[in-house]
Design an enzyme around this catalytic site. Structure first.
Site, mmCIF file in Angstrom:
data_model
loop_
_atom_site.group_PDB
_atom_site.id
_atom_site.type_symbol
_atom_site.label_atom_id
_atom_site.label_comp_id
_atom_site.label_asym_id
_atom_site.label_seq_id
_atom_site.Cartn_x
_atom_site.Cartn_y
_atom_site.Cartn_z
ATOM 1 N N GLU A 175 0.834 -1.213 0.000
ATOM 2 C CA GLU A 175 0.000 0.000 0.000
ATOM 3 C C GLU A 175 0.865 1.258 0.000
ATOM 4 O O GLU A 175 0.700 2.160 0.838
ATOM 5 C CB GLU A 175 -0.955 -0.001 1.197
ATOM 6 C CG GLU A 175 -2.012 -1.089 1.089
ATOM 7 C CD GLU A 175 -3.103 -1.004 2.163
ATOM 8 O OE1 GLU A 175 -2.841 -0.432 3.225
ATOM 9 O OE2 GLU A 175 -4.203 -1.523 1.925
ATOM 10 N N GLU A 374 -5.558 -8.205 -0.943
ATOM 11 C CA GLU A 374 -6.272 -7.968 0.318
ATOM 12 C C GLU A 374 -7.699 -7.577 -0.002
ATOM 13 O O GLU A 374 -7.932 -6.781 -0.916
ATOM 14 C CB GLU A 374 -5.652 -6.834 1.143
ATOM 15 C CG GLU A 374 -4.316 -7.143 1.747
ATOM 16 C CD GLU A 374 -3.782 -6.012 2.625
ATOM 17 O OE1 GLU A 374 -4.581 -5.281 3.240
ATOM 18 O OE2 GLU A 374 -2.549 -5.873 2.675
#
Ligand code: BG6
Length: 485
Positions: A175, A374
């Site tokens: 991320e 995810e």
């Protein structure tokens, strides 16, 4: 509706949230080891080193460091084809700037990856998932410094070289684009080990740190490709699409800038060059950035092979009455609530159709295989007397998202490599440090204050996901027995 037979079904965790054993076998402190626990709507505190009397939930995690053989066995029982985790940088280089790696740390991941292969589970490994050695923060200010770029590349080369025959799928920075929210101390600290000082321009500091990271990522990709052409290295972004709040052209331009600001990271990592708007923007804002010609050449040489992303929610934004010509995006201030989607108990806007949108958006823009690494919902689970956990809300969330993924694959022709929901097993929440914000298919008996037996129990979602995998995504169960929260 099905997915391709070689589809990588699995689950994901990160080292710092699961392993615990924070000072075992030579491991050094990481940024995650100096963060306290928080509640539903407040931030974790970052302390100045480890302080007596404070509670640091990552120190014990869920003891995956010792319990991984049993956990991997449970993953195999669910039918995992792959398992995503990260390597704790501070197990390998405890301080981050040593000459030689810590052999005991390297041996742990040898054991873990061997355990996965015992069950034909392919490890998917993130190199940096919010766990930089804390010493790199205190000594160099994290990714403010080019020295940390070099330290990361050195670490990455050591582990890629060591595990090249055990790990085919790599991701560089988890991320990496969270730090678009540069006013939030947590994101800059976990992404980059950066703490902003009084009077500093946080946005400029972020662009500098992120630049060093995309260069580091490119150098690692180039290294891996040269070392072993079988290896695939991906980027990893948090994909929360930013919708315009209305059809007002100003809102549309604001949302477009928000998307550019959130996804320039992957633009650079996929295309090997900065998008034109960004260099103009950085110059106009007079950010004094260290971006050299050698860096730009490195970016070209290290383009990723696939794009990994997390998907939890969507965002929306609206232009302010006094917008500048750049529609400058400050994530801490510029998001609005989307009244068309529900929210989780933690205020995350649940939007399954946003996943189909995300897959199409990235497919159109990047023309690379996509990997959903995810996706999940943090929720409070109730353990019943007979050790059952009826987590229908989790099943519903995942089912709704998988349906949208299957539409994107089958109706839109998007190339999706795999799906690893967050999380394979209950672990410590990254943003709150809570254990009660549970995501897993496997319940871990641990409470927010660290008490509990650490025993593992299969939730209803465990059996549901087992069936999803065994039917290649055909049997997603029945909506009628879902309860919504
Ligand atoms: C992502 C992270 O932001 O979301 C994970 O990559 C994190 O590390 C996950 O755990 C869920 O967020 P949280 O804060 O609820 O744990």
């Amino acid at each position: 509706m099905q997915v391709p037979k070689n589809f990588l079904w699995g689950g994901a965790i990160a080292a710092h949230q699961a392993e615990g054993a924070y000072n075992v076998d030579g491991k050094g402190l990481s940024v995650a080891d100096v963060m306290t626990a928080a509640g539903n709507f407040d931030e974790r505190r970052i302390t100045d080193g480890v302080k007596t009397g404070e509670f640091y939930p990552n120190h014990e995690g869920v003891d995956f460091y010792h319990q991984y053989p049993g956990d991997v066995k449970l993953f195999a029982e669910m039918g995992f084809k792959c398992f995503r985790t990260s390597i704790a940088w501070s197990r390998i280089f405890p301080q981050g700037d040593e000459d030689e790696p810590n052999e005991a740390g390297l041996k742990f991941y040898d054991r873990l990856f061997d355990e996965c292969h015992k069950y034909n589970i392919e490890p998917v490994v993130t190199l940096s998932h919010f766990e930089m050695p804390y010493h790199l923060v205190t000594e160099y200010g994290g990714f403010r410094s080019r020295k940390v770029l070099d330290a990361f590349v050195k670490f990455a080369k050591v582990v890629i070289d060591r595990y090249q025959h055990k790990v085919k799928y790599w991701l560089t920075f988890n991320e990496i684009n969270n730090q678009t929210n540069y006013d939030r101390a947590f994101t800059l600290f976990t992404n980059s080990g950066v703490q902003v000082h009084e009077g500093e321009n946080a946005e400029a500091v972020m662009y500098q740190a992120a630049h060093y990271e995309v260069v580091a990522s490119a150098q690692v990709v180039a290294f891996a490709h040269q070392l072993n052409p079988d290896l695939l290295v991906g980027a990893m972004v948090a994909f929360s699409p930013v919708y315009p709040a209305t059809d007002k052209p100003d809102d549309v331009l604001k949302a477009q800038r928000a998307m550019q600001a959130r996804f320039w990271f992957s633009d650079v990592q996929v295309e090997g060059r900065y998008p034109s708007w960004l260099r103009k923007y950085q110059a106009a804002k007079k950010f004094d950035l260290d971006i050299t010609d050698e860096d730009l050449a490195s970016l070209k040489k290290g383009r990723v092979d696939y794009l990994g992303f997390s998907y939890y929610m969507s965002f929306a934004t609206a232009a302010k009455p006094d917008e500048d010509d750049y529609y400058s995006y400050n994530e801490a201030k510029d998001l609005v609530t989307n009244k068309f989607v529900p929210q989780s108990d933690w205020g995350w806007q649940v939007d399954p159709k946003g996943l189909r949108y995300a897959l199409n958006w990235m497919n159109d823009r990047y023309h690379l295989p996509l990997f959903i690494v995810e996706n999940g919902i943090g929720a409070i689970d109730q353990m019943e007397a007979n050790h059952q956990v009826h987590d229908n809300y989790r099943i519903k969330y995942l089912r709704d998202h998988i349906k949208q993924m299957e539409l994107a694959i089958n109706d839109d022709g998007v190339d999706v490599m795999g799906y690893t929901p967050w999380s394979a097993i209950d672990i410590v929440s990254a943003s709150t440090g809570q254990l009660s914000k549970r995501y897993g298919f496997i319940y871990v008996d641990r409470n927010d204050d660290g008490s509990g037996s650490l025993k593992r129990y299969r939730k209803d979602s465990f059996y549901w996901y087992q069936k999803v995998i065994s039917t290649h995504g055909e049997d997603l169960g029945d909506d009628s027995d879902d309860t919504t929260r």
